[in-house]
Design a protein around this motif. Structure first.
Motif, PDB file in Angstrom:
ATOM      1  N   THR A 110      11.354 -12.754  20.536  1.00 56.89           N
ATOM      2  CA  THR A 110      10.209 -12.268  19.756  1.00 56.89           C
ATOM      3  C   THR A 110       8.915 -12.420  20.544  1.00 56.89           C
ATOM      4  OG1 THR A 110      11.333 -12.873  17.715  1.00 56.89           O
ATOM      5  CG2 THR A 110       8.955 -12.540  17.579  1.00 56.89           C
ATOM      6  N   ILE A 111       8.752 -13.566  21.186  1.00 58.39           N
ATOM      7  CA  ILE A 111       7.534 -13.808  21.971  1.00 58.39           C
ATOM      8  C   ILE A 111       7.467 -12.829  23.142  1.00 58.39           C
ATOM      9  CG2 ILE A 111       6.351 -15.493  23.444  1.00 58.39           C
ATOM     10  CD1 ILE A 111       7.472 -17.663  21.511  1.00 58.39           C
ATOM     11  N   GLU A 112       8.610 -12.575  23.781  1.00 63.19           N
ATOM     12  CA  GLU A 112       8.648 -11.583  24.864  1.00 63.19           C
ATOM     13  C   GLU A 112       8.263 -10.197  24.343  1.00 63.19           C
ATOM     14  OE1 GLU A 112      12.449 -11.533  26.778  1.00 63.19           O
ATOM     15  OE2 GLU A 112      12.533 -13.724  26.933  1.00 63.19           O
ATOM     16  N   ASP A 113       8.804  -9.842  23.167  1.00 64.53           N
ATOM     17  CA  ASP A 113       8.550  -8.509  22.612  1.00 64.53           C
ATOM     18  C   ASP A 113       7.068  -8.275  22.350  1.00 64.53           C
ATOM     19  OD1 ASP A 113      11.234  -7.955  22.692  1.00 64.53           O
ATOM     20  OD2 ASP A 113      11.595  -8.330  20.560  1.00 64.53           O
ATOM     21  N   TYR A 114       6.359  -9.314  21.876  1.00 66.94           N
ATOM     22  CA  TYR A 114       4.939  -9.132  21.549  1.00 66.94           C
ATOM     23  C   TYR A 114       4.029  -9.453  22.740  1.00 66.94           C
ATOM     24  CZ  TYR A 114       6.184  -8.137  16.787  1.00 66.94           C
ATOM     25  OH  TYR A 114       6.708  -7.536  15.663  1.00 66.94           O
ATOM     26  N   GLY A 115       4.626  -9.900  23.817  1.00 68.89           N
ATOM     27  CA  GLY A 115       3.849 -10.107  25.035  1.00 68.89           C
ATOM     28  C   GLY A 115       3.982  -8.946  26.001  1.00 68.89           C
ATOM     29  N   ASN A 116       4.544  -7.827  25.505  1.00 67.41           N
ATOM     30  CA  ASN A 116       4.805  -6.686  26.388  1.00 67.41           C
ATOM     31  C   ASN A 116       3.620  -5.723  26.423  1.00 67.41           C
ATOM     32  OD1 ASN A 116       4.863  -5.079  24.086  1.00 67.41           O
ATOM     33  ND2 ASN A 116       7.087  -4.929  24.018  1.00 67.41           N
ATOM     34  N   GLY A 117       3.851  -4.527  26.970  1.00 66.31           N
ATOM     35  CA  GLY A 117       2.754  -3.599  27.224  1.00 66.31           C
ATOM     36  C   GLY A 117       2.283  -2.771  26.064  1.00 66.31           C
ATOM     37  N   GLN A 118       2.718  -3.073  24.832  1.00 67.14           N
ATOM     38  CA  GLN A 118       2.221  -2.322  23.682  1.00 67.14           C
ATOM     39  C   GLN A 118       0.854  -2.840  23.239  1.00 67.14           C
ATOM     40  OE1 GLN A 118       5.036  -1.194  20.495  1.00 67.14           O
ATOM     41  NE2 GLN A 118       6.556  -2.413  21.600  1.00 67.14           N
ATOM     42  N   PHE A 119       0.172  -2.013  22.444  1.00 73.96           N
ATOM     43  CA  PHE A 119      -1.122  -2.404  21.875  1.00 73.96           C
ATOM     44  C   PHE A 119      -0.890  -2.954  20.470  1.00 73.96           C
ATOM     45  CE2 PHE A 119      -2.400   0.209  25.288  1.00 73.96           C
ATOM     46  CZ  PHE A 119      -3.740  -0.033  25.551  1.00 73.96           C
ATOM     47  N   PHE A 120      -1.434  -4.141  20.198  1.00 72.01           N
ATOM     48  CA  PHE A 120      -1.257  -4.762  18.887  1.00 72.01           C
ATOM     49  C   PHE A 120      -2.584  -5.259  18.337  1.00 72.01           C
ATOM     50  CE2 PHE A 120       2.952  -5.659  20.861  1.00 72.01           C
ATOM     51  CZ  PHE A 120       3.749  -5.001  19.943  1.00 72.01           C
ATOM     52  N   CYS A 121      -2.653  -5.294  16.999  1.00 76.01           N
ATOM     53  CA  CYS A 121      -3.681  -6.050  16.286  1.00 76.01           C
ATOM     54  C   CYS A 121      -2.935  -7.056  15.425  1.00 76.01           C
ATOM     55  CB  CYS A 121      -4.544  -5.128  15.423  1.00 76.01           C
ATOM     56  SG  CYS A 121      -5.732  -6.029  14.381  1.00 76.01           S
ATOM     57  N   PHE A 122      -3.105  -8.343  15.710  1.00 76.41           N
ATOM     58  CA  PHE A 122      -2.429  -9.403  14.956  1.00 76.41           C
ATOM     59  C   PHE A 122      -3.278  -9.747  13.735  1.00 76.41           C
ATOM     60  CE2 PHE A 122      -1.027 -10.430  19.436  1.00 76.41           C
ATOM     61  CZ  PHE A 122       0.198  -9.789  19.299  1.00 76.41           C
ATOM     62  N   ASP A 123      -2.707  -9.486  12.573  1.00 73.13           N
ATOM     63  CA  ASP A 123      -3.450  -9.618  11.317  1.00 73.13           C
ATOM     64  C   ASP A 123      -3.263 -11.011  10.722  1.00 73.13           C
ATOM     65  OD1 ASP A 123      -5.064  -8.607   9.244  1.00 73.13           O
ATOM     66  OD2 ASP A 123      -3.304  -8.130   8.034  1.00 73.13           O
ATOM     67  N   ASP A 124      -4.354 -11.569  10.176  1.00 76.50           N
ATOM     68  CA  ASP A 124      -4.324 -12.891   9.544  1.00 76.50           C
ATOM     69  C   ASP A 124      -3.869 -13.969  10.517  1.00 76.50           C
ATOM     70  OD1 ASP A 124      -5.455 -12.759   7.075  1.00 76.50           O
ATOM     71  OD2 ASP A 124      -3.595 -12.393   5.992  1.00 76.50           O
ATOM     72  N   LEU A 125      -4.470 -13.959  11.689  1.00 76.91           N
ATOM     73  CA  LEU A 125      -4.150 -14.941  12.710  1.00 76.91           C
ATOM     74  C   LEU A 125      -4.573 -16.343  12.252  1.00 76.91           C
ATOM     75  CD1 LEU A 125      -3.095 -15.029  15.693  1.00 76.91           C
ATOM     76  CD2 LEU A 125      -5.487 -14.940  16.390  1.00 76.91           C
ATOM     77  N   GLY A 126      -3.702 -17.309  12.446  1.00 75.48           N
ATOM     78  CA  GLY A 126      -4.060 -18.702  12.193  1.00 75.48           C
ATOM     79  C   GLY A 126      -3.594 -19.266  10.874  1.00 75.48           C
ATOM     80  N   VAL A 127      -3.092 -18.427   9.976  1.00 73.21           N
ATOM     81  CA  VAL A 127      -2.599 -18.953   8.690  1.00 73.21           C
ATOM     82  C   VAL A 127      -1.078 -18.819   8.593  1.00 73.21           C
ATOM     83  CG1 VAL A 127      -4.763 -18.605   7.457  1.00 73.21           C
ATOM     84  CG2 VAL A 127      -3.081 -16.765   7.500  1.00 73.21           C
TER      85      VAL A 127
END
Length: 218
Positions: free
Chosen positions: A128-145
């Motif tokens: 999962t960490i590899e998948d979201y560390g790849n070359g796609q563009f993301f906006c991580f919503d509600d970070l920190g909760v």
């Protein structure tokens, strides 16, 4: 030739500025008309941009359309991503979902709740960490909760690891990361540690709603 100053939505064409064949000069009042219309299509007929949010929307619009002069005046680096902060219900997620439609020619980002990423980690682990560390563009919503991840009995601060991966990606490729959060800088540091917090400063432009911004969900 495609005219980026015209956007068609729901059978209506909206003009958001003037195009001279090379660049668009955006007209903010016209942009607001378009965003209100698009917001109603995305979120329902009760969606409305309120006047007290115009200033923060103006900043974000300048960032997304890459108006370098106005970005410089607002201390925004167009090469970095956006970290949009503010109290619960002020409209952070809606704005990040909405504003990407202002620049349909640009590569879009996906808005992903941070807790969903943790749930994915709990299920399939470090891939999962590899998948979201790849070359796609993301906006991580509600970070920190989001909760701490746990896979095969081992705890992991999943989003902390994802942010470190996104930082390494940014250094290599300049691919941006966006995020929304209800937390303060101190609360984010408590959640992720000083190392991640220092990387976040290099990853993100901080754009903040007023701490007294009203809860639009009430």
């Amino acid at each position: 030739m495609v005219n980026p100053s015209k956007i068609n939505e729901g059978g209506v064409q909206y003009s958001i500025g003037k195009f001279d064949g090379q660049t668009v000069v955006y007209d903010f009042p016209k942009v607001l008309v378009y965003l209100n219309a698009k917001g109603k299509l995305l979120f329902g007929k009760d969606f409305k941009i309120i006047e007290e949010d115009h200033q923060i929307i103006f900043k974000l619009c300048n960032y997304f359309v890459k108006d370098l002069e106005k970005c410089a005046k607002n201390d925004i680096d167009p090469e970095k991503g956006i970290l949009l902060t503010g109290p619960v219900g002020c409209g952070k997620t809606s704005l990040m979902r909405l504003l990407k439609h202002l620049v349909p020619m640009q590569r879009p980002y996906r808005v992903i709740p941070a807790r969903n990423i943790v749930f994915g980690f709990n299920h399939i682990g470090y891939k999962t960490i590899e998948d979201y560390g790849n070359g796609q563009f993301f906006c991580f919503d509600d970070l920190g909760v989001e909760p701490i991840g746990r896979h095969f009995g081992k705890d992991c601060n999943v989003m902390g690891e994802v942010l470190l991966s996104r930082y390494e990606l940014f250094l290599k490729t300049k691919i941006k990361t966006h995020a929304t959060t209800n937390l303060s800088a101190k609360e984010l540091e408590d959640m992720y540690g000083n190392r991640v917090r220092s990387r976040m400063r290099k990853l993100f432009n901080l754009v903040a709603f007023n701490k007294n911004a009203k809860d639009k969900r009430k």
